[in-house]
Design a protein around this motif. Structure first.
Motif, PDB file in Angstrom:
ATOM      1  N   LEU A  33      22.349  56.486  33.148  1.00 55.43           N
ATOM      2  CA  LEU A  33      23.190  55.516  33.849  1.00 55.43           C
ATOM      3  C   LEU A  33      24.352  56.228  34.537  1.00 55.43           C
ATOM      4  O   LEU A  33      24.682  55.944  35.698  1.00 55.43           O
ATOM      5  N   PHE A  34      24.966  57.142  33.791  1.00 48.16           N
ATOM      6  CA  PHE A  34      26.083  57.910  34.345  1.00 48.16           C
ATOM      7  C   PHE A  34      25.604  58.941  35.358  1.00 48.16           C
ATOM      8  O   PHE A  34      26.188  59.092  36.445  1.00 48.16           O
ATOM      9  N   ASN A  35      24.530  59.649  35.049  1.00 42.59           N
ATOM     10  CA  ASN A  35      24.111  60.768  35.879  1.00 42.59           C
ATOM     11  C   ASN A  35      23.631  60.319  37.259  1.00 42.59           C
ATOM     12  O   ASN A  35      23.857  61.016  38.254  1.00 42.59           O
ATOM     13  N   VAL A  36      22.982  59.170  37.337  1.00 48.90           N
ATOM     14  CA  VAL A  36      22.548  58.659  38.636  1.00 48.90           C
ATOM     15  C   VAL A  36      23.760  58.281  39.483  1.00 48.90           C
ATOM     16  O   VAL A  36      23.812  58.573  40.685  1.00 48.90           O
ATOM     17  N   PHE A  37      24.752  57.635  38.861  1.00 49.33           N
ATOM     18  CA  PHE A  37      25.970  57.291  39.604  1.00 49.33           C
ATOM     19  C   PHE A  37      26.695  58.559  40.048  1.00 49.33           C
ATOM     20  O   PHE A  37      27.203  58.640  41.175  1.00 49.33           O
ATOM     21  N   TRP A  38      26.747  59.550  39.172  1.00 49.79           N
ATOM     22  CA  TRP A  38      27.342  60.851  39.493  1.00 49.79           C
ATOM     23  C   TRP A  38      26.645  61.450  40.723  1.00 49.79           C
ATOM     24  O   TRP A  38      27.296  61.904  41.664  1.00 49.79           O
ATOM     25  N   ALA A 144      18.256  48.847  42.598  1.00 50.12           N
ATOM     26  CA  ALA A 144      17.267  49.857  42.205  1.00 50.12           C
ATOM     27  C   ALA A 144      17.900  51.030  41.474  1.00 50.12           C
ATOM     28  O   ALA A 144      17.246  51.669  40.634  1.00 50.12           O
ATOM     29  N   LEU A 145      19.174  51.316  41.778  1.00 52.21           N
ATOM     30  CA  LEU A 145      19.809  52.515  41.240  1.00 52.21           C
ATOM     31  C   LEU A 145      20.785  52.239  40.112  1.00 52.21           C
ATOM     32  O   LEU A 145      21.032  53.101  39.271  1.00 52.21           O
ATOM     33  N   LEU A 146      21.368  51.051  40.083  1.00 52.36           N
ATOM     34  CA  LEU A 146      22.431  50.743  39.129  1.00 52.36           C
ATOM     35  C   LEU A 146      21.991  49.610  38.205  1.00 52.36           C
ATOM     36  O   LEU A 146      21.423  48.623  38.671  1.00 52.36           O
ATOM     37  N   PRO A 147      22.250  49.745  36.903  1.00 52.31           N
ATOM     38  CA  PRO A 147      21.893  48.669  35.974  1.00 52.31           C
ATOM     39  C   PRO A 147      22.692  47.409  36.257  1.00 52.31           C
ATOM     40  O   PRO A 147      23.839  47.474  36.714  1.00 52.31           O
ATOM     41  N   ALA A 148      22.084  46.250  36.004  1.00 50.08           N
ATOM     42  CA  ALA A 148      22.691  44.972  36.374  1.00 50.08           C
ATOM     43  C   ALA A 148      24.081  44.795  35.768  1.00 50.08           C
ATOM     44  O   ALA A 148      25.004  44.300  36.440  1.00 50.08           O
ATOM     45  N   GLN A 149      24.266  45.215  34.517  1.00 47.74           N
ATOM     46  CA  GLN A 149      25.547  44.979  33.861  1.00 47.74           C
ATOM     47  C   GLN A 149      26.686  45.809  34.434  1.00 47.74           C
ATOM     48  O   GLN A 149      27.862  45.494  34.228  1.00 47.74           O
ATOM     49  N   TYR A 150      26.335  46.896  35.140  1.00 52.89           N
ATOM     50  CA  TYR A 150      27.372  47.741  35.741  1.00 52.89           C
ATOM     51  C   TYR A 150      27.314  47.740  37.268  1.00 52.89           C
ATOM     52  O   TYR A 150      28.066  48.470  37.916  1.00 52.89           O
ATOM     53  N   GLY A 151      26.442  46.944  37.839  1.00 53.59           N
ATOM     54  CA  GLY A 151      26.222  46.976  39.278  1.00 53.59           C
ATOM     55  C   GLY A 151      27.463  46.687  40.092  1.00 53.59           C
ATOM     56  O   GLY A 151      27.815  47.440  41.012  1.00 53.59           O
ATOM     57  N   ALA A 152      28.161  45.592  39.760  1.00 53.32           N
ATOM     58  CA  ALA A 152      29.346  45.213  40.533  1.00 53.32           C
ATOM     59  C   ALA A 152      30.462  46.233  40.372  1.00 53.32           C
ATOM     60  O   ALA A 152      31.109  46.630  41.353  1.00 53.32           O
ATOM     61  N   THR A 153      30.680  46.686  39.132  1.00 50.75           N
ATOM     62  CA  THR A 153      31.733  47.678  38.882  1.00 50.75           C
ATOM     63  C   THR A 153      31.434  48.984  39.610  1.00 50.75           C
ATOM     64  O   THR A 153      32.307  49.561  40.275  1.00 50.75           O
ATOM     65  N   GLY A 156      31.808  48.613  43.440  1.00 51.65           N
ATOM     66  CA  GLY A 156      33.226  48.556  43.819  1.00 51.65           C
ATOM     67  C   GLY A 156      33.894  49.909  43.740  1.00 51.65           C
ATOM     68  O   GLY A 156      34.618  50.312  44.658  1.00 51.65           O
ATOM     69  N   LEU A 157      33.635  50.636  42.641  1.00 53.95           N
ATOM     70  CA  LEU A 157      34.212  51.975  42.491  1.00 53.95           C
ATOM     71  C   LEU A 157      33.723  52.907  43.594  1.00 53.95           C
ATOM     72  O   LEU A 157      34.507  53.667  44.181  1.00 53.95           O
ATOM     73  N   LEU A 158      32.429  52.836  43.893  1.00 54.97           N
ATOM     74  CA  LEU A 158      31.855  53.720  44.905  1.00 54.97           C
ATOM     75  C   LEU A 158      32.422  53.416  46.285  1.00 54.97           C
ATOM     76  O   LEU A 158      32.727  54.334  47.065  1.00 54.97           O
ATOM     77  N   THR A 159      32.605  52.145  46.592  1.00 52.81           N
ATOM     78  CA  THR A 159      33.138  51.758  47.900  1.00 52.81           C
ATOM     79  C   THR A 159      34.560  52.279  48.087  1.00 52.81           C
ATOM     80  O   THR A 159      34.898  52.883  49.109  1.00 52.81           O
ATOM     81  N   VAL A 160      35.401  52.033  47.088  1.00 53.77           N
ATOM     82  CA  VAL A 160      36.792  52.494  47.176  1.00 53.77           C
ATOM     83  C   VAL A 160      36.852  54.014  47.197  1.00 53.77           C
ATOM     84  O   VAL A 160      37.597  54.621  47.979  1.00 53.77           O
ATOM     85  N   ALA A 161      36.036  54.646  46.346  1.00 50.27           N
ATOM     86  CA  ALA A 161      36.086  56.099  46.232  1.00 50.27           C
ATOM     87  C   ALA A 161      35.652  56.786  47.518  1.00 50.27           C
ATOM     88  O   ALA A 161      36.305  57.728  47.976  1.00 50.27           O
ATOM     89  N   ILE A 162      34.556  56.329  48.128  1.00 52.33           N
ATOM     90  CA  ILE A 162      34.078  57.010  49.329  1.00 52.33           C
ATOM     91  C   ILE A 162      35.011  56.744  50.501  1.00 52.33           C
ATOM     92  O   ILE A 162      35.155  57.588  51.392  1.00 52.33           O
ATOM     93  N   THR A 163      35.693  55.598  50.488  1.00 49.63           N
ATOM     94  CA  THR A 163      36.694  55.326  51.524  1.00 49.63           C
ATOM     95  C   THR A 163      37.828  56.343  51.442  1.00 49.63           C
ATOM     96  O   THR A 163      38.222  56.951  52.450  1.00 49.63           O
ATOM     97  N   LEU A 164      38.360  56.550  50.244  1.00 49.81           N
ATOM     98  CA  LEU A 164      39.461  57.497  50.064  1.00 49.81           C
ATOM     99  C   LEU A 164      38.984  58.944  50.176  1.00 49.81           C
ATOM    100  O   LEU A 164      39.708  59.815  50.666  1.00 49.81           O
ATOM    101  N   VAL A 209      30.454  53.867  29.122  1.00 49.91           N
ATOM    102  CA  VAL A 209      29.764  54.023  30.402  1.00 49.91           C
ATOM    103  C   VAL A 209      30.712  53.726  31.553  1.00 49.91           C
ATOM    104  O   VAL A 209      30.792  54.488  32.533  1.00 49.91           O
ATOM    105  N   THR A 210      31.455  52.637  31.445  1.00 46.64           N
ATOM    106  CA  THR A 210      32.428  52.295  32.499  1.00 46.64           C
ATOM    107  C   THR A 210      33.463  53.397  32.648  1.00 46.64           C
ATOM    108  O   THR A 210      33.850  53.752  33.761  1.00 46.64           O
ATOM    109  N   GLY A 211      33.899  53.951  31.529  1.00 49.77           N
ATOM    110  CA  GLY A 211      34.870  55.038  31.586  1.00 49.77           C
ATOM    111  C   GLY A 211      34.339  56.250  32.323  1.00 49.77           C
ATOM    112  O   GLY A 211      35.048  56.877  33.118  1.00 49.77           O
TER     113      GLY A 211
END
Length: 464
Positions: A33-38, A144-153, A156-164, A209-211
């Motif tokens: 879960l973490f490694n795919v987001f990474w 397809a890439l993010l689990p449902a329970q963490y999808g929104a979080t 949101g993190l990815l959107t803000v992070a890639i913007t900055l 996981v959120t951390g």
């Protein structure tokens, strides 16, 4: 450049520290879960780094004027000392100011008087567009890439992070362009240590996981910190040597070139997740960890010294394809030795990473060897760049990436698919470079080509 080398080493070490913390905390059940987001974040980060390369080139072009600009400045009584005094008189009188700082101030003085765009200001608009694209397209890839329970979080993190991060990439390019290497290195180290600190905090949370998702994108805070310093505030005034249209065009081309390598290397966990959605999470976690650990000994040194490798090929461009024989033989030799060691000592090392992690020695050996093939792709790409054949460079990397994706899709077993994808894809990419990029080069007086990007020119000057 010493500071950049130190920062690169720190970034590499802290990155693997975060992965170790994640494996021991999450175990094989949740590590993927973490490694795919990474991988997803660093793929996007690698793509926007193309803007950093173009910013570095554009700012440096103004910081180191051509002969015509130099004569124009002298005709107005603006020699180096006059330009520097006009920009920073107080610092000039300070005996504690280093030669590097004086050179950087002179570079910034020139770049601040440029007629082109201000890249940092421009990057704000670009970053908002990129962030909006990530958010708007998230329904296509997030399920397809993010689990449902963490999808929104995660989205949101990815959107803000890639913007900055887009603004950070351009700001890093400004610092590189004016030669503020210490500030650039500090920015990188703040990002790296911030990620480790948040990862350690994540181990104490009820939902780690959120951390760890937050830890992945923590580096976005480093640029605001540097921008608040006197050096950072002054760097914001730098301009490039091109118009807005040219900056967007050149930046887009650089991003396209950077995207293939980013997808195939740091984004490989995303490719596996996207092409093999039904894979058991424990198996996927083990596979992703094995790929990460077996790549490091070979790819980290090659990527860290990429500019120096380009200079090596620039100095020997008349040798044609023969110039690659020794470097490729050396990398493959190291890969073979590394594969043998991975077979013998790899499995117990993997088991030490946390609960549920176990990978056979034969798998680790195969992954180590194909990491060497990817290393050969970096070498052939550097050789092609040294011959100023940028289109072939991009074609080779995209060939490797597309072939890897196809292999992942059509090969039945996930283990076989990953090994074949990481072996066959880069191998065909190398062949594209060799066949189309390493032919005869006609030069007046048979002189070697000048390095075509600023990192290559800096490495060349250092080598001399």
């Amino acid at each position: 450049m010493r500071w950049v080398a130190i920062a690169s080493a720190v970034a590499a070490i802290t990155g693997y520290v975060v992965i170790l913390i994640a494996t021991t905390t999450l175990g094989a059940e949740r590590f993927e879960l973490f490694n795919v987001f990474w991988g997803l974040f660093f793929t996007l980060n690698g793509i926007v780094m193309g803007l950093m390369h173009e910013t570095t080139r554009g700012v440096r072009a103004m910081a180191r004027p051509d002969d015509e600009t130099w004569e124009r400045e002298r005709s107005h009584g603006q020699d180096d000392e006059a330009v520097l005094e006009a920009f920073e008189a107080e610092e000039l009188e300070d005996a504690s100011v280093s030669a590097e700082a004086r050179a950087a101030d002179l570079a910034l003085a020139r770049a601040s008087n440029a007629s082109g765009i201000n890249p940092v200001k421009t990057s704000v608009t670009i970053s908002l567009v990129i962030g909006a694209l990530v958010l708007a397209t998230s329904p296509l890839w997030a399920p397809a890439l993010l689990p449902a329970q963490y999808g929104a979080t995660a989205t949101g993190l990815l959107t803000v992070a890639i913007t900055l991060t887009t603004v950070q990439a351009v700001f890093s390019g400004v610092l590189s362009g004016i030669g503020r290497w210490r500030a650039y290195a500090i920015l990188t180290m703040i990002e790296s240590f911030g990620r480790v600190i948040v990862a350690l905090i994540a181990t104490l949370l009820s939902d780690p996981v959120t951390g760890f998702l937050v830890a992945t994108v923590t580096g976005m805070i480093s640029s605001p910190i540097i921008m608040l310093t006197p050096v950072g505030r002054r760097a914001l005034s730098a301009h490039t040597d091109v118009s807005l249209r040219s900056f967007l065009s050149r930046g887009g081309q650089s991003m396209l070139a950077a995207s293939a390598a980013a997808v195939l290397v740091v984004g490989f966990p995303v490719l596996i997740k996207a092409t093999r959605p039904g894979t058991d999470p424990v198996l996927l976690s083990n596979l992703l960890l094995a790929v990460t650990l077996t790549r490091a000994p070979i790819l980290t040194p090659i990527t860290s010294f990429q500019s120096a490798i380009v200079v090596y090929f620039v100095d020997r461009f008349r040798q044609g394809r023969r110039v690659l024989l020794i470097p490729i033989a050396a990398v493959l030799g190291i890969a073979i030795v590394g594969a043998g060691l991975a077979w013998l000592v790899g499995p117990p090392i993997i088991e030490l990473m946390g609960r549920g992690f176990t990978v056979g020695g034969h798998v680790l050996a195969a992954l180590t060897f194909v990491a060497g093939v990817t290393g050969c792709l970096y070498l052939s790409g550097a050789a092609v760049l040294a011959r100023e054949r940028h289109g072939v460079y991009v074609a080779g990397w995209w060939t490797a990436t597309i072939v890897a994706i196809v292999v992942l899709l059509v090969t039945p077993g996930v283990l076989d698919a990953v090994v074949l994808a990481l072996g066959l894809g880069p191998l065909l990419g190398v062949l594209v470079h060799l066949i189309f990029g390493m032919g005869p080069v006609t030069r007046d007086n048979e002189t070697a080509p000048e390095p075509s990007t600023e990192p290559e020119r800096e490495a060349a000057e250092h080598a001399r």
